[in-house]
Scaffold this motif. Structure first.
Motif, mmCIF file in Angstrom:
data_model
loop_
_atom_site.group_PDB
_atom_site.id
_atom_site.type_symbol
_atom_site.label_atom_id
_atom_site.label_comp_id
_atom_site.label_asym_id
_atom_site.label_seq_id
_atom_site.Cartn_x
_atom_site.Cartn_y
_atom_site.Cartn_z
ATOM 1 N N ASN A 1 0.844 3.447 -3.862
ATOM 2 C CA ASN A 1 -0.087 4.569 -3.936
ATOM 3 C C ASN A 1 0.648 5.896 -4.076
ATOM 4 O O ASN A 1 1.781 6.049 -3.608
ATOM 5 N N VAL A 2 -0.031 6.844 -4.704
ATOM 6 C CA VAL A 2 0.595 8.111 -5.066
ATOM 7 C C VAL A 2 0.984 8.931 -3.836
ATOM 8 O O VAL A 2 2.105 9.434 -3.744
ATOM 9 N N PHE B 1 0.833 -1.206 0.000
ATOM 10 C CA PHE B 1 0.000 0.000 0.000
ATOM 11 C C PHE B 1 0.863 1.250 0.000
ATOM 12 O O PHE B 1 0.615 2.203 -0.746
ATOM 13 N N ARG C 1 4.019 7.773 -1.941
ATOM 14 C CA ARG C 1 5.228 7.950 -2.740
ATOM 15 C C ARG C 1 5.669 9.414 -2.759
ATOM 16 O O ARG C 1 6.871 9.718 -2.741
#
Length: 233
Positions: free
Chosen positions: A57-58, A53, A61
């Motif tokens: 996910n953006v 997860f 990150r």
């Protein structure tokens, strides 16, 4: 205070160190929380699900990029302040009124920070680099419906070597002493002077430093001693 003064003046550098330190403390809470999932003892499924997860996910990150920037800024400002303090025969980056009664780790933040930096480099090479740039073994989650990087297996096999476990435990001990002073110092530097709050913050710092770093240290120890289940190949 101008942006230039934030990064060049003595007060600005101390505030920058404090704010980045508080951010990194928050990161440690998330990091230890995710890593503690290895104790679910489910062959790493829950841990791999959480790690996937964060890696896929953006938002996490983007926060990861910010994390690296804060780490670099914290390190650079720490080295600059340590050099300035040595040249002035002063003490660490916290707002201080003398060395009387100060503990050795309060006067050794530069040394402890350097040890943590070396440990961080080893940690990134061991886990972050393989997960981002190398071929990783895959593990099935969600009843076999999804394949993710098997970071649990990477941890398991990495911590079967005694000297690696010892290095990680020593790194956690260095982090604990760094936090013992840094936690309290960060809040004091940003302006918390009420004696009641300072006592509370100091004790919160003691508890946080011991609990978090003990949890981090027990992970490699638990893998090495076989307290955690082996990954399913």
């Amino acid at each position: 205070m101008t942006w230039k003064q934030v990064f060049t003046s003595s007060i600005g550098q101390k505030i920058t160190m404090a704010l980045t330190g508080i951010f990194l403390i928050l990161f440690l809470i998330v990091h230890v929380g995710v890593n503690a999932l290895v104790w679910a003892n489910d062959n790493g499924e829950m841990f791999n699900r959480a790690a996937n997860f964060l890696g896929a996910n953006v938002v996490p990150r983007i926060l990861e990029i910010g994390l690296f920037l804060f780490i670099i800024l914290h390190i650079v400002q720490g080295l600059v302040l340590e050099a300035e303090n040595r040249s002035k025969r002063g003490v660490g980056y916290a707002v201080d009124y003398g060395n009387r009664g100060s503990r050795w780790y309060s006067r050794s933040m530069g040394l402890l920070g350097t040890l943590i930096l070396l440990f961080l480099i080893i940690h990134l090479i061991d886990f972050w680099v393989p997960s981002r740039f190398s071929h990783m073994p895959e593990a099935s989650i969600n009843n076999g419906t999804k394949e993710v990087h098997d970071l649990y297996s990477l941890m398991y096999y990495r911590f079967q070597t005694l000297w690696i476990v010892v290095v990680y435990v020593l790194g956690c001990i260095s982090l604990a002493y760094h936090l013992l002073h840094g936690f309290y110092s960060s809040f004091k530097t940003i302006g918390v002077y009420n004696k009641r709050y300072l006592v509370l913050i100091r004790w919160c710092g003691y508890i946080f430093s011991i609990v978090v770093c003990l949890a981090f240290a027990m992970m490699p120890v638990s893998f090495y001693l076989g307290w955690l289940s082996a990954p399913v190949n």
